[in-house]
Motif scaffolding. Structure first.
Motif, PDB file in Angstrom:
ATOM      1  N   THR A 274     -16.264  15.409 -18.948  1.00  0.00           N
ATOM      2  CA  THR A 274     -15.381  14.995 -17.762  1.00  0.00           C
ATOM      3  C   THR A 274     -15.273  13.387 -17.314  1.00  0.00           C
ATOM      4  OG1 THR A 274     -17.207  16.986 -16.953  1.00  0.00           O
ATOM      5  CG2 THR A 274     -15.439  15.595 -15.113  1.00  0.00           C
TER       6      THR A 274
ATOM      7  N   ILE B 152      -9.504  14.536 -11.956  1.00  0.00           N
ATOM      8  CA  ILE B 152     -10.143  14.449 -12.947  1.00  0.00           C
ATOM      9  C   ILE B 152      -9.864  15.740 -14.042  1.00  0.00           C
ATOM     10  CG2 ILE B 152     -12.621  15.621 -12.819  1.00  0.00           C
ATOM     11  CD1 ILE B 152     -13.301  14.468 -11.312  1.00  0.00           C
TER      12      ILE B 152
ATOM     13  N   VAL C   3     -11.330  17.821 -17.940  1.00  0.00           N
ATOM     14  CA  VAL C   3     -12.472  17.840 -18.883  1.00  0.00           C
ATOM     15  C   VAL C   3     -12.103  18.001 -20.215  1.00  0.00           C
ATOM     16  CG1 VAL C   3     -14.678  19.466 -18.307  1.00  0.00           C
ATOM     17  CG2 VAL C   3     -13.723  18.823 -16.344  1.00  0.00           C
TER      18      VAL C   3
END
Length: 496
Positions: A477, A132, A134
């Motif tokens: 995100t 992930i 961001v």
């Protein structure tokens, strides 16, 4: 013969249809030079509708294209400085050098805005969690508006529109009805620079136009510079309608002069800051706080300089100080001088008795000594060529006087003592501070604004805070499918 001054909507001069107009005067002659259209609420709505359509396309333009337009606009402003200065002088009255200086300070803000590709860079965090990422971005608001004062008809609009447009917004300007023509020169230069029609709009008018902007559902943000009562009203009405508002109000700027100050330098600085542009500046020094035994020497030095100032038409290159904006304002300022004298202030130099041109809205320079904090010449923002001297015994007493004032726009200290100067900048409750600098207007890569009753809202004008004001943050995100499990042939070895 008077000139018709219209709106600028969708990239062209647009005559008003409300049937309402207002007079525009040449303050140096007292003669009416123009008639400006006053927009109705319906006309404001039409202008905002055009701006909204333009904003939807402009926000999709690349940062490099926006920067290119800003660079072209900057060059045009530079080339047309003398033309803009003449327009300002003809309707405001300030001397040509002051008007050209106003354009130069506005140019600084355009130059800052040309850096928009750097200014709008966000942050990125790879692998914030497994797989992930961001990152943050800043996006334009849409249509924003600026309501600007008479005293800087080119500079203050440039404080606002340069950043707003660079950030991808459409900008609607409501300039002062007292000197509206400079706004149309800016509009034509924006168009010549390649800005799409509708991205910069001018609606002329009075309170009806202002209220229509404050109430319009498609205006996302309002920027204002003017008096404190109007700033408060605009802030309250705008925020009640869910808008972002930055509203800069009035001022009562103090200069604290310590006993060790260079008297000649202080006097020269104070005279320029108090009487330049006839005192019609929100950063003008209107109070000098003389500490200890410096008072007599300082008052004598200031008084000796005032007869050397030539008061006359701003178009005359030999003029040092031009007229005030209107006859009504000239009379109001003269009334303050009378109130000060009646209250017991010593009138060292009386501008009402000065030899000034018989035509036009002229008033000479005034110097009042032994002013007390309860006098109206101290408590009120006079906005004219009147300097009050308040005497105190100590630095602490002078600091308390400044900090207890409800206005907190700018202040200055004159001293040779670096320790005292540093202590002052630490102690004083004012938004902009000058150390041996009488008008501490920040350069364009900082931001402009005061504290307390000089600012409503929490965002200062132009610079980094201006970029933040005209954009809103968004955080993204993201997670993508693991390439090792993808059925697509990537053409190179898969890695984890």
């Amino acid at each position: 013969m008077t000139t018709r001054i219209s709106h600028w909507i969708d990239g062209r001069d647009t005559a008003g249809t409300s049937g309402r107009t207002g007079p525009v005067y040449n303050p140096a002659t007292g003669e009416q030079s123009g008639e400006v259209d006053f927009a109705s609420a319906a006309e404001v709505d039409a202008a905002v509708t055009s701006a909204k359509q333009a904003a939807a396309e402009w926000r999709q333009s690349s940062l490099s294209k926006r920067a290119a337009v800003l660079f072209a606009f900057r060059e045009l402003l530079h080339q047309h400085t003398d033309e803009i200065a003449k327009v300002i002088t003809s309707e405001h009255g300030k001397v040509l050098s002051d008007a050209a200086g106003e354009v130069a300070r506005g140019l600084e803000n355009v130059e800052f805005a040309t850096g928009v590709p750097q200014l709008l860079k966000g942050d990125f965090s790879e692998q914030a969690s497994t797989g992930i990422d961001v990152y943050s971005i800043r996006q334009p608001l849409g249509v924003v508006a600026g309501i600007t004062p008479f005293n800087f008809p080119a500079m203050v609009p440039l404080w606002m529109c340069a950043n707003a447009i660079a950030c991808g917004n459409a900008f609607v300007l409501k300039p002062s009805e007292k000197d509206p023509s400079a706004s149309l020169v800016l509009a034509r230069l924006w168009k010549e620079a390649g800005l799409p029609d509708g991205v910069f709009t001018v609606v002329q008018g009075d309170k009806e136009a202002v209220d229509a902007l404050l109430d319009h559902e498609d205006i996302a943000a309002i920027s204002f510079v003017g008096s404190t009562p109007i700033a408060r009203s605009i802030y309250e009405r705008g925020t009640a309608n869910g808008k972002r508002v930055q509203a800069l109000g009035g001022a009562k700027n103090h200069a604290l002069v310590l006993p060790d100050a260079d008297i000649d330098m202080a006097a020269d600085s104070i005279v320029g800051a108090a009487y330049g542009a006839a005192g019609e500046r929100c950063m003008a020094l209107s109070v000098t706080v003389a500490v200890g035994d410096v008072g007599d020497k300082l008052v004598d030095a200031v008084a000796a300089r005032l007869p050397k100032l030539k008061v006359g038409s701003g178009a005359d290159p030999d003029t040092d100080m031009g007229p005030l904006i209107t006859q009504q304002h000239r009379d109001k300022v003269a009334g303050y001088i009378a109130q000060g004298a009646d209250a017991g202030a010593a009138v060292v130099v009386d501008g009402r008795e000065a030899e000034v041109p018989s035509d036009g809205f002229f008033l000479g320079t005034t110097l009042l000594d032994h002013v007390k904090p309860e006098m109206t010449v101290y408590t009120d923002e006079i906005f004219g060529p009147v300097l009050s001297v308040v005497r105190v015994e100590t630095y602490e007493e002078g600091l308390e006087l400044i900090n207890s004032n409800p206005f907190a726009n700018g202040t200055a200290i004159f001293t040779r003592d670096g320790g005292a100067a540093r202590q002052f900048q630490f102690d004083v409750h004012v938004g902009m501070v000058g150390i041996n600098v009488p008008i501490p207007v920040p350069v364009a890569y900082y931001s402009f604004g005061g504290w307390k009753a000089s600012l409503f809202g929490d965002t200062h004008m132009y610079g980094p805070e201006g970029v933040n004001f005209y954009t809103r943050g968004k955080v993204v995100t993201s997670r993508w499918p693991d390439p090792a499990t993808s059925s697509i042939d990537l053409g190179f070895p898969r890695t984890r």
